[in-house]
Design a protein around this motif. Structure first.
Motif, PDB file in Angstrom:
ATOM      1  N   THR A 190       0.843  -1.194   0.000  1.00  0.00           N
ATOM      2  CA  THR A 190       0.000   0.000   0.000  1.00  0.00           C
ATOM      3  C   THR A 190       0.878   1.242   0.000  1.00  0.00           C
ATOM      4  OG1 THR A 190      -1.683  -1.177   1.271  1.00  0.00           O
ATOM      5  CG2 THR A 190      -1.846   1.222   1.214  1.00  0.00           C
ATOM      6  N   SER A 191       0.540   2.203  -0.848  1.00  0.00           N
ATOM      7  CA  SER A 191       1.323   3.443  -0.917  1.00  0.00           C
ATOM      8  C   SER A 191       0.600   4.555  -0.172  1.00  0.00           C
ATOM      9  CB  SER A 191       1.552   3.847  -2.376  1.00  0.00           C
ATOM     10  OG  SER A 191       0.312   4.003  -3.039  1.00  0.00           O
ATOM     11  N   HIS A 192       1.323   5.612   0.152  1.00  0.00           N
ATOM     12  CA  HIS A 192       0.786   6.739   0.912  1.00  0.00           C
ATOM     13  C   HIS A 192      -0.421   7.365   0.201  1.00  0.00           C
ATOM     14  CE1 HIS A 192       0.663  10.325   3.388  1.00  0.00           C
ATOM     15  NE2 HIS A 192       0.644  11.052   2.292  1.00  0.00           N
ATOM     16  N   ASP A 202       1.511   7.314   6.851  1.00  0.00           N
ATOM     17  CA  ASP A 202       2.854   6.768   7.019  1.00  0.00           C
ATOM     18  C   ASP A 202       3.183   6.695   8.510  1.00  0.00           C
ATOM     19  OD1 ASP A 202       3.170   6.591   4.291  1.00  0.00           O
ATOM     20  OD2 ASP A 202       4.184   8.526   4.102  1.00  0.00           O
ATOM     21  N   THR A 250       2.730   2.160   5.290  1.00  0.00           N
ATOM     22  CA  THR A 250       1.523   2.969   5.130  1.00  0.00           C
ATOM     23  C   THR A 250       0.331   2.192   5.648  1.00  0.00           C
ATOM     24  OG1 THR A 250       2.430   4.089   3.191  1.00  0.00           O
ATOM     25  CG2 THR A 250       0.051   4.176   3.486  1.00  0.00           C
ATOM     26  N   GLU A 252       9.181   1.957   8.191  1.00  0.00           N
ATOM     27  CA  GLU A 252       8.034   2.798   7.848  1.00  0.00           C
ATOM     28  C   GLU A 252       7.107   2.048   6.905  1.00  0.00           C
ATOM     29  OE1 GLU A 252       7.851   6.527   5.127  1.00  0.00           O
ATOM     30  OE2 GLU A 252       8.174   7.302   7.165  1.00  0.00           O
TER      31      GLU A 252
END
Length: 469
Positions: free
Chosen positions: A101-103, A236, A231, A229
């Motif tokens: 999953t991206s920001h 984040d 998401t 880190e």
């Protein structure tokens, strides 16, 4: 004809209503429950939070509080990381999904909207540069914040600094949701410690549901985690890289301090031995304990301070200089067949082995400067535990009884090690009510109040149960 039409219409209406009701139930179960992650379904959720409108409000409050908190900490460069066990467990179960999953890619609240009134984060205090400024900005953003302080245990051993207070917990509430920020402090054993969430007299007990908080019921100790880190719900956040290890630490993190005040009183009554021989012994015993801990950690074996080493920690916050050895306890189920070879590979030759794995096992290894490492294996019975001893000359067996106990972390000679949580019961079992009085002559076959005969090894088994080097 008219009568038939009425019956048909009634049947169609009943069928349509049933289909609509089934659709509502399906929608509720498969869509709304997914939105709240691990939330209870059906009547249980409505019983807890009331109407659908109430549920939506709760979800909005949780999501909004977490988002604003992360915005705040990010903008102020506050190095927080997520430690909430319920959220971390959900992330761990769905890690492949989270990892990809991206920001900002999702607006759904699948993880932070678990049905609870708080979310827990942690902060490494030595990395925090602007505490007061952050506090003001949080309140300007609508948070109501409570700061919990108490004395710094790292300074308790120093009379002039004892009682100095440090921040331990922050509780920041936005509407009905609370962010619990647990403050982690560095300790000399290269681990992180958090304090007890102890409320002072003026604090409003109804500010947040204190009894539901999962951190702060008692002090805790954790290995220093490596962070990564990811998401989560489009935000984040930092989390421990080894999630399973961190989650396993939480229920076993309880920490108890050395009793510095009592140790100072002890040394006022009985002067400390500061001779060269005593200082050399303490140094060698510390190095031996560190080497033993390192070896057992590689083996994945849990141990605790036992006998005279435990007494020294509890009574005088140090090593008893006339004890001449280091004593550790291990539950017999944690014994490993390669334990002896592992210690020998670490430079600690076997001095003696008494007993069998199934009965009264005891190992002793030779350290430097004639300091010995004794490992006692404990066996569990219905209402007590015991460790054994064997007299080499006669083959007589002895049993030392202890009340059952759990293990807590403590700090000893700059190390994070285990001791029995029920320390006083453990020590009194071994040394009696007069344990505060130093005894330099100790007969392991007669002196302990918890010793009792346990039979004798048959001569035919001596080669197996008594090995001396």
């Amino acid at each position: 004809m008219s009568r038939i039409n009425k019956n048909v219409i009634l049947a169609l209406l009943t069928l349509t209503s049933s289909a609509f009701l089934l659709f509502q139930l399906y929608y509720y179960k498969h869509y709304l429950s997914a939105k709240v992650g691990a939330a209870p379904s059906g009547g249980a959720l409505n019983k807890t939070y009331g109407t659908d409108k109430g549920i939506a409000a709760q979800l909005t409050h949780r999501s909004r509080a977490v988002k604003k908190f992360i915005m705040l900490t990010t903008s102020q460069n506050v190095p927080v990381f997520l430690i909430d066990p319920l959220v971390l467990e959900l992330i761990n179960k769905n890690f492949e999904q989270v990892k990809n999953t991206s920001h900002g890619s999702t607006s759904e609240c699948n993880f932070f909207c678990v049905p609870r009134d708080f979310t827990a984060f942690a902060l490494q205090y030595h990395l925090w540069k602007n505490e007061e400024g952050w506090f003001r900005i949080a309140e300007n953003m609508g948070f109501q914040c409570l700061k919990i302080e108490n004395k710094d245990p790292r300074l308790d051993g120093i009379d002039s600094l004892s009682g100095t207070e440090i921040p331990l917990h922050y509780l920041c509430k936005l509407a009905t949701h609370t962010i619990h920020l647990v403050v982690f402090h560095e300790r000399s054993g290269n681990y992180l410690w958090h304090g007890h969430l102890r409320l002072k007299a003026h604090v409003d007990r109804k500010f947040v549901p204190f009894r539901k908080l999962q951190f702060g019921r008692y002090p805790g100790a954790f290995d220093r985690p490596e962070l990564q880190e990811i998401t989560v719900d489009g935000l984040d956040v930092l989390i421990p890289k080894d999630l399973m290890h961190f989650l396993e630490e939480i229920p076993h993190s309880r920490f108890i301090e050395c009793r510095y005040k009592e140790a100072r009183a002890f040394f006022q009554q009985y002067l400390d031995d500061n001779t060269v021989e005593a200082m050399m012994f303490r140094k060698s015993a510390k190095e031996l304990l560190q080497l033993a801990a390192k070896t057992l950690k590689k083996l994945g074996v849990q141990f605790w301070l036992s006998s005279g080493t435990c007494l020294g920690w509890y009574r005088q916050c140090g090593i008893i200089p006339y004890s001449k050895d280091v004593d550790l306890g291990i539950f017999i189920q944690d014994y490993k067949s390669n334990m002896i070879s592992a210690f020998q590979d670490a430079g600690l030759p076997l001095k003696h082995k008494f007993g069998k794995v199934e009965d009264s096992l005891e190992l002793s290894f030779q350290g430097k400067d004639d300091v010995k490492l004794d490992i006692f294996f404990f066996y569990e019975e219905t209402d007590h535990v015991w460790n054994g001893g064997t007299q080499a000359k006669t083959g007589k067996k002895f049993k030392y009884l202890f009340p059952k106990f759990t293990l807590c972390w403590t700090e000893f000679v700059d190390m994070k090690v285990h001791v029995p949580c029920e320390t006083i019961e453990y020590i009194e079992a071994n040394y009696g009510k007069t344990w505060k009085i130093p005894v330099k002559t100790w007969d392991w076959k007669r002196s302990p109040p918890n010793v009792q005969p346990n039979g004798i090894w048959p001569i035919s088994e001596w080669d197996e149960v008594i090995q001396l080097y």
